[in-house]
Design an enzyme around this catalytic site. Structure first.
Site, PDB file in Angstrom:
ATOM      1  N   SER A 255       0.677  -1.398  -0.118  1.00 50.05           N
ATOM      2  CA  SER A 255       0.049  -0.044   0.032  1.00 50.05           C
ATOM      3  C   SER A 255       0.915   1.355  -0.008  1.00 50.05           C
ATOM      4  CB  SER A 255      -0.932  -0.038   1.226  1.00 50.05           C
ATOM      5  OG  SER A 255       0.140   0.246   2.392  1.00 50.05           O
ATOM      6  N   LYS A 256       0.290   2.374  -0.087  1.00 51.86           N
ATOM      7  CA  LYS A 256       0.917   3.969  -0.029  1.00 51.86           C
ATOM      8  C   LYS A 256       2.016   3.755   1.032  1.00 51.86           C
ATOM      9  CE  LYS A 256      -1.364   6.290  -3.388  1.00 51.86           C
ATOM     10  NZ  LYS A 256      -2.761   6.559  -3.686  1.00 51.86           N
ATOM     11  N   ARG A 257       1.621   3.164   2.099  1.00 47.22           N
ATOM     12  CA  ARG A 257       2.568   3.229   3.149  1.00 47.22           C
ATOM     13  C   ARG A 257       4.008   2.750   2.824  1.00 47.22           C
ATOM     14  NH1 ARG A 257       2.196  -0.622   6.933  1.00 47.22           N
ATOM     15  NH2 ARG A 257       0.824  -1.743   5.707  1.00 47.22           N
ATOM     16  N   HIS A 258       3.922   1.834   1.909  1.00 45.14           N
ATOM     17  CA  HIS A 258       5.328   1.422   1.633  1.00 45.14           C
ATOM     18  C   HIS A 258       6.117   2.150   0.774  1.00 45.14           C
ATOM     19  CE1 HIS A 258       3.020  -2.322   2.802  1.00 45.14           C
ATOM     20  NE2 HIS A 258       3.787  -2.469   3.902  1.00 45.14           N
TER      21      HIS A 258
END
Ligand code: GLU
Length: 467
Positions: free
Chosen positions: A240-243
């Site tokens: 996800s964008k978190r990564h």
């Protein structure tokens, strides 16, 4: 043997996700390596969520990645009439039936099933009803799914996956308003497009069992299924964008070369022995369904950098220059001037070494991108103290007479350093500052060779000129 036909079938509800791009790539490699066709179908039946912007973003992402498709882009929504026709054909064959149950009746069925702790899968009372009893009311068309036995998906990645038929409901094919459902559309389109291999995310594995029911009822050949695991982030959780960046266009803007991206994405969940770095031709030759792993691949940004660096280093200079220009254009930067383009061409041999992405390459290329008067950054300015500037002045006549080859320049510079009672290393700082205005640059000799005698001397003179 029949020709291999694969397809990528994205729903245009957002940008091209890295997972979708990998699915597209796998289908592309599989088809291209077998002289087959790779088709593109936009699954735009969900009119409320599909947007033309999303379709454009998908096409742009595919284009950048170099995943060319055969034939026209197919719009699933445009095929609604054909999907309806197949639902009616199934009805005609007795493989489907008219279901007059209303939403309220279905809810009431589920409510009662829950209370009695029975399966809440809806069982329509109309499945075996005599058509003479049919009311004059709106109806949905449902598939008559076998009530016993099992459906086995012979999946090339997941192995044999068995689903009991009593766990599948009689799915709706055509809603009571006459619109076909997505599951029907996928099967009809895949059949009509002649798709032989369905390679897609394993979030569609359950759909496969239900979709098979339609193929079987129509007497159509089943495609080969390969459901590939999702991509996870480095921490093992769903990417996800978190990564980091999850959209293909983000990687384009970050300046990764498309060839490196293809190589890295191919390795994400598929392997060919220990090979990490390979060309498109090798990937097309090697790619197979057996090499796809069963567990989710983890996105590894370091590996991406490494592979992309190798692709930049291995690229043809002219092709690299063109990709750099496209990269700058995509970022809305000014087109290169003639002299910048010339400088980059001449310098590419050294610029492309050890650059993981285009911004890094362009950073190294600063000395050809800039022009006189050279702006000297703070870190470099300290190398241009009066003593150093005096030394640069003294150096100029030695360079004026040198033939402009690496050997000769090295010899002149070493001799000069010796005369000055110092080492060449001590001259490097002032020369970097003079030639590029920076403290970190490619080697002084490379810069001088790329800039040529006249420009190099002009820059050294400008930096010299002791007060
Ligand atoms: N449209 C589906 C998706 O974007 C893919 C369907 C398929 O590959 O069968 O997830």
């Amino acid at each position: 043997m029949t020709e291999v036909v694969t397809r990528f079938a994205p729903s245009p509800t957002g940008y091209l996700h890295i997972g979708g791009a990998r699915t597209a790539l796998f289908n592309w490699l599989f088809a291209r390596g077998r002289g087959g066709k790779f088709l593109l179908r936009i699954e735009d039946t969900d009119l409320a969520r599909s947007t033309p912007e999303a379709t454009a973003a998908i096409l742009k992402g595919m284009d950048w990645l170099g995943l060319d498709h055969d034939g026209e882009v197919v719009s699933q929504a445009a095929g609604a009439e054909r999907h309806r026709e197949v639902a009616l054909a199934l009805l005609e064959k007795g493989a489907a039936y008219k279901c007059f149950s209303t939403q309220e009746e279905i809810e009431a069925f589920r409510e009662a099933a829950r209370a009695e702790k029975r399966s809440t899968l809806f069982q329509s009372p109309w499945r075996d009803a005599d058509s003479a009893t049919h009311p004059d009311a709106p109806y949905a068309i449902r598939l008559k799914t076998p009530q016993d036995g099992e459906t086995v998906i012979d999946d090339q990645v997941q192995g044999k996956v068995t689903i009991r038929n009593d766990q599948l409901d009689d799915m709706i094919l055509l809603r009571s308003d006459g619109t076909p459902v997505y599951m029907l559309a996928v099967v009809v389109d895949d059949h009509d497009m002649g798709v032989t291999h369905v390679i897609r995310g394993d979030d569609h594995l359950n759909n496969a069992a239900r979709q098979m029911g339609i193929y079987i009822a129509m007497g159509w050949d089943l495609p080969v299924y390969a459901h590939i695991p999702l991509i996870h982030g480095p921490d093992g959780k769903k990417m996800s964008k978190r990564h980091g960046a999850t959209g293909v266009e983000d990687y384009q803007t970050l300046g990764y070369p498309a060839a490196g991206m293809r190589n890295y994405l191919a390795r994400l969940g598929w392997s060919h022995g220990d090979d990490e770095f390979f060309t498109d031709d090798q990937a097309k030759e090697w790619f197979n369904l057996e090499g796809i792993g069963k567990s989710p691949a983890r996105f590894d940004f370091k590996k991406l950098d490494n592979i992309c660096g190798q692709h930049i280093a291995a690229a043809e200079d002219a092709a690299l220059l063109q990709e750099l220009e496209e990269f700058r254009a995509a970022k809305g930067e000014d087109a290169l001037t003639v002299s910048q383009r010339d400088g980059l061409s001449r310098g590419m041999y050294c610029l492309k070494e050890r650059a993981k992405n285009f911004p890094e390459l362009l950073e190294k290329a600063h000395f050809v991108m800039t022009e006189r008067p050279i702006e000297v950054e703070e870190k470099a300015a300290k190398h241009l103290d009066p003593v150093s500037r005096g030394i640069l002045d003294t150096l100029t006549p030695h360079l004026q007479n040198a033939s402009w080859s690496r050997e000769e320049l090295e010899a002149v510079m070493n001799r000069f350093a010796e005369d000055q009672g110092t080492k060449f290393g001590k001259l490097a700082g002032p020369l970097r500052a003079a030639l590029a205005g920076r403290a970190a640059t490619p080697s002084v000799f490379d810069m001088m060779l790329v800039l040529g005698r006249e420009e190099s001397l002009a820059r050294i003179n400008a930096a010299g000129g002791a007060d």
